[in-house]
Write an enzyme that holds these catalytic residues in place. Structure first.
Site, PDB file in Angstrom:
ATOM      1  N   ALA A 229       0.823  -1.269   0.058  1.00  0.00           N
ATOM      2  CA  ALA A 229      -0.225   0.095   0.219  1.00  0.00           C
ATOM      3  C   ALA A 229       0.825   1.234  -0.006  1.00  0.00           C
ATOM      4  O   ALA A 229       0.130   2.248  -0.366  1.00  0.00           O
ATOM      5  CB  ALA A 229      -0.928  -0.164   1.267  1.00  0.00           C
TER       6      ALA A 229
ATOM      7  N   VAL B 177     -20.016  -8.715  -3.402  1.00  0.00           N
ATOM      8  CA  VAL B 177     -20.222  -9.675  -4.209  1.00  0.00           C
ATOM      9  C   VAL B 177     -19.121 -10.843  -4.317  1.00  0.00           C
ATOM     10  O   VAL B 177     -17.955 -10.432  -4.538  1.00  0.00           O
ATOM     11  CB  VAL B 177     -20.206  -8.916  -5.551  1.00  0.00           C
ATOM     12  CG1 VAL B 177     -20.577  -9.918  -6.747  1.00  0.00           C
ATOM     13  CG2 VAL B 177     -20.956  -7.547  -5.546  1.00  0.00           C
TER      14      VAL B 177
ATOM     15  N   GLY C 115     -18.005 -12.586  -2.033  1.00  0.00           N
ATOM     16  CA  GLY C 115     -16.964 -12.764  -0.845  1.00  0.00           C
ATOM     17  C   GLY C 115     -15.496 -12.241  -1.287  1.00  0.00           C
ATOM     18  O   GLY C 115     -15.100 -11.263  -1.629  1.00  0.00           O
TER      19      GLY C 115
ATOM     20  N   ILE D 251     -13.706 -13.375  -3.689  1.00  0.00           N
ATOM     21  CA  ILE D 251     -13.573 -13.390  -5.273  1.00  0.00           C
ATOM     22  C   ILE D 251     -13.274 -12.063  -5.748  1.00  0.00           C
ATOM     23  O   ILE D 251     -14.292 -11.189  -5.726  1.00  0.00           O
ATOM     24  CB  ILE D 251     -14.295 -14.069  -6.116  1.00  0.00           C
ATOM     25  CG1 ILE D 251     -14.678 -15.749  -5.748  1.00  0.00           C
ATOM     26  CG2 ILE D 251     -13.945 -14.270  -7.568  1.00  0.00           C
ATOM     27  CD1 ILE D 251     -15.877 -16.205  -6.457  1.00  0.00           C
TER      28      ILE D 251
ATOM     29  N   GLU E 178     -28.691 -18.691   7.182  1.00  0.00           N
ATOM     30  CA  GLU E 178     -29.092 -17.819   8.485  1.00  0.00           C
ATOM     31  C   GLU E 178     -30.282 -18.592   8.956  1.00  0.00           C
ATOM     32  O   GLU E 178     -30.940 -19.492   8.628  1.00  0.00           O
ATOM     33  CB  GLU E 178     -29.488 -16.777   8.182  1.00  0.00           C
ATOM     34  CG  GLU E 178     -28.494 -15.925   7.261  1.00  0.00           C
ATOM     35  CD  GLU E 178     -27.279 -15.094   7.899  1.00  0.00           C
ATOM     36  OE1 GLU E 178     -27.346 -15.182   9.278  1.00  0.00           O
ATOM     37  OE2 GLU E 178     -26.368 -15.067   7.366  1.00  0.00           O
TER      38      GLU E 178
ATOM     39  N   LYS F  32     -26.354  -9.069  -5.914  1.00  0.00           N
ATOM     40  CA  LYS F  32     -25.227  -9.084  -6.271  1.00  0.00           C
ATOM     41  C   LYS F  32     -25.131  -9.114  -7.650  1.00  0.00           C
ATOM     42  O   LYS F  32     -24.245  -8.291  -8.352  1.00  0.00           O
ATOM     43  CB  LYS F  32     -24.511 -10.345  -5.679  1.00  0.00           C
ATOM     44  CG  LYS F  32     -24.272 -10.376  -4.313  1.00  0.00           C
ATOM     45  CD  LYS F  32     -24.086 -12.058  -3.998  1.00  0.00           C
ATOM     46  CE  LYS F  32     -23.672 -11.894  -2.025  1.00  0.00           C
ATOM     47  NZ  LYS F  32     -23.715 -13.490  -1.608  1.00  0.00           N
TER      48      LYS F  32
ATOM     49  N   GLY G 195     -17.633 -15.871   4.715  1.00  0.00           N
ATOM     50  CA  GLY G 195     -16.722 -16.257   5.696  1.00  0.00           C
ATOM     51  C   GLY G 195     -15.880 -15.062   6.091  1.00  0.00           C
ATOM     52  O   GLY G 195     -15.559 -14.051   5.286  1.00  0.00           O
TER      53      GLY G 195
HETATM   54  N1  HSE Z   1     -25.403 -15.423   2.560  1.00  0.00           N
HETATM   55  C1  HSE Z   1     -24.692 -15.421   1.542  1.00  0.00           C
HETATM   56  C2  HSE Z   1     -24.376 -16.620   0.781  1.00  0.00           C
HETATM   57  C3  HSE Z   1     -23.254 -14.809   1.994  1.00  0.00           C
HETATM   58  O1  HSE Z   1     -24.763 -17.817   1.344  1.00  0.00           O
HETATM   59  O2  HSE Z   1     -23.396 -16.844  -0.173  1.00  0.00           O
HETATM   60  C4  HSE Z   1     -23.140 -13.509   2.108  1.00  0.00           C
HETATM   61  O3  HSE Z   1     -23.506 -12.727   0.886  1.00  0.00           O
END
Ligand code: HSE
Length: 438
Positions: free
Chosen positions: A35, A134, A136, A138, A192, A207, A304
């Site tokens: 950085a 979007v 995670g 990636i 969830e 996304k 994650g």
């Molecule tokens: N709940 C989402 C998933 C993760 O199952 O991919 C966060 O966007």
């Protein structure tokens, strides 16, 4: 290195917030070498003070109210990991108003309120980083926004919800019904307690809406996305699809057409030989077609603590490198220069083009297939493959499964309306969309 640190206020110390704190601390030296300045968390905010104390170990002030953190701390950037569109929206708008850059993992907030948030940030000369929103870990936002910048993007299609991909993988592998696998996903912590946004396709729609904006240079139009989840998907269709050489995935798809853009989320049959059809469990993958580059595929963990932190910190490093650059010298938040955004219409789903899978319950009589194929041919719909199950012992009805070539959804609906009138067809047909990515 003499540049002063990037001063970060971290709001929300849940899974991703905790991961961001941990990775920034663990990899501080490596990140600083990239950085050109240190990235320092100078304050955190979370309602759970004990959790905040345990994480920060006295290294920075802790606030219960993120707005108080904003008011009382000298920050360059706020990281919003609170979630939702209520308090999080007020907080982000307040941060922008005070001239703070924003990094967020909040796809719902940006998809629903992006038409307000992005222009407000532009007017104030601050950046909005949303790599973590979007897929995670990636780096798909950076790839679309920068790596593929030479291309006219034709379409983007992604497995962008890990919970539903886990459920579909288990349904196929173990032949279990949706409800049973959903309970297992909740037990394992993938889904969830209220998994509605995941299983109804809403999270994937947030996304793909963000990706449509940066792929085509159009405003976010979540309210016009067509959204179907996986709750009505039956194991029998997963099995028939497999017999035909296909897998069923929940895809977010956005495609440029002559008169507008397709923006849709639904269960989709994909040829099993395609790489993306083999993305299993909670993994994510995004397939992008550009006119110059052809097909590119991006794969990794979509959720994650540390995978998502990886994306949050990538945005912070971008900010650290260009901290004093004027907004017009930064990479535009939505990939295109704000004045060059185009208000492309989102096509109604009836005007979208896909192949179709049809499962029909029919009487085991001569002429049935001829009637069905005539109804399809009258609509100009061409059949790609079909299977007919032998009637079970003592039954006088059976299943006919058809795959069609690409057609307009409107034409398929008309053909189905004719098919259900046939005296040999029993009950409602099951229809699913097919994408071949040829
Ligand atoms: N709940 C989402 C998933 C993760 O199952 O991919 C966060 O966007």
């Amino acid at each position: 290195m003499t540049a002063g640190p990037l001063r970060v206020g971290l709001a929300g110390l849940g899974t991703v917030g905790g991961g961001t704190y941990t990775v920034l601390t663990r990899n501080a030296q490596e990140i600083r070498r990239r950085a050109g300045r240190a990235i320092e968390i100078v304050a955190v905010a979370d309602l759970d003070q004990e959790k905040a104390k345990a994480l920060t170990q006295g290294r920075c002030p802790i606030f219960a109210d993120a707005r108080e953190m904003l008011a009382k701390t000298d920050l360059d950037v706020v990281v919003e990991l609170i979630g939702g569109y209520g308090f999080a929206k007020d907080f982000v708008m307040a941060a922008i108003a005070q001239g703070r850059h924003v990094v967020t993992a909040n796809k719902a907030l940006l998809a629903v309120h992006g038409r307000e948030i992005f222009p407000a940030a532009q007017a104030k000369g601050v950046s909005i980083g949303f790599e973590a929103a979007v897929a995670g870990g990636i780096p798909i936002i950076k790839s679309l926004r920068e790596g593929l910048t030479a291309n006219r993007i034709e379409w983007v299609a992604g497995i962008i919800n890990g919970t539903t991909n886990f459920i579909l993988s288990e349904m196929r592998d173990k032949g279990l019904p949706f409800d049973t696998v959903l309970k297992e996903a909740q037990r394992l912590g993938y889904a969830e307690a209220d998994p509605t946004f995941d299983i109804e396709g809403v999270d994937a729609a947030h996304k793909i809406t963000l990706m449509s904006a940066i792929a085509f240079g159009m405003p976010v139009k979540f309210d016009q996305a067509h959204i179907e989840g996986i709750t009505r998907l039956q194991s029998i269709d997963i099995r028939y699809a497999e017999q035909l050489g296909y897998r069923i995935k929940l895809l977010g798809i956005t495609k440029r057409q002559a008169h507008g853009v397709e923006l849709r989320v639904h269960p989709t049959l994909i040829p099993a030989k395609r790489l993306i059809a083999n993305v299993e469990g909670a993994m994510n993958a995004v397939l992008v077609k550009g006119d110059a580059v052809g097909h590119t595929l991006y794969y990794g963990k979509g959720a994650g603590a540390e995978p998502t932190a990886s994306a949050v910190i990538a945005d912070l490093v971008d900010l650290a490198r260009a901290l004093h650059a004027p907004i017009e010298d930064r990479v535009p938040a939505l990939a295109f220069q704000p004045a060059q955004m185009q208000d492309m219409p989102v096509l109604p789903v009836a005007e979208t083009q896909t192949g179709f899978y049809l499962r029909l319950r029919v009487k085991d009589q001569s002429g049935v297939l001829a009637d069905i194929t005539r109804a399809l041919a009258d609509g100009g719909i061409s059949i790609d493959a079909f299977i007919q199950r032998e009637p079970a012992e003592g039954e006088d009805e059976t299943d006919v499964i058809l795959l069609t070539h690409t057609c307009l959804e409107r034409e398929m609906r008309l053909a189905i309306a004719r098919i259900v009138q046939l005296s040999t067809v029993v009950g409602e047909p099951v229809t699913l969309r097919v994408e071949t990515f040829a």
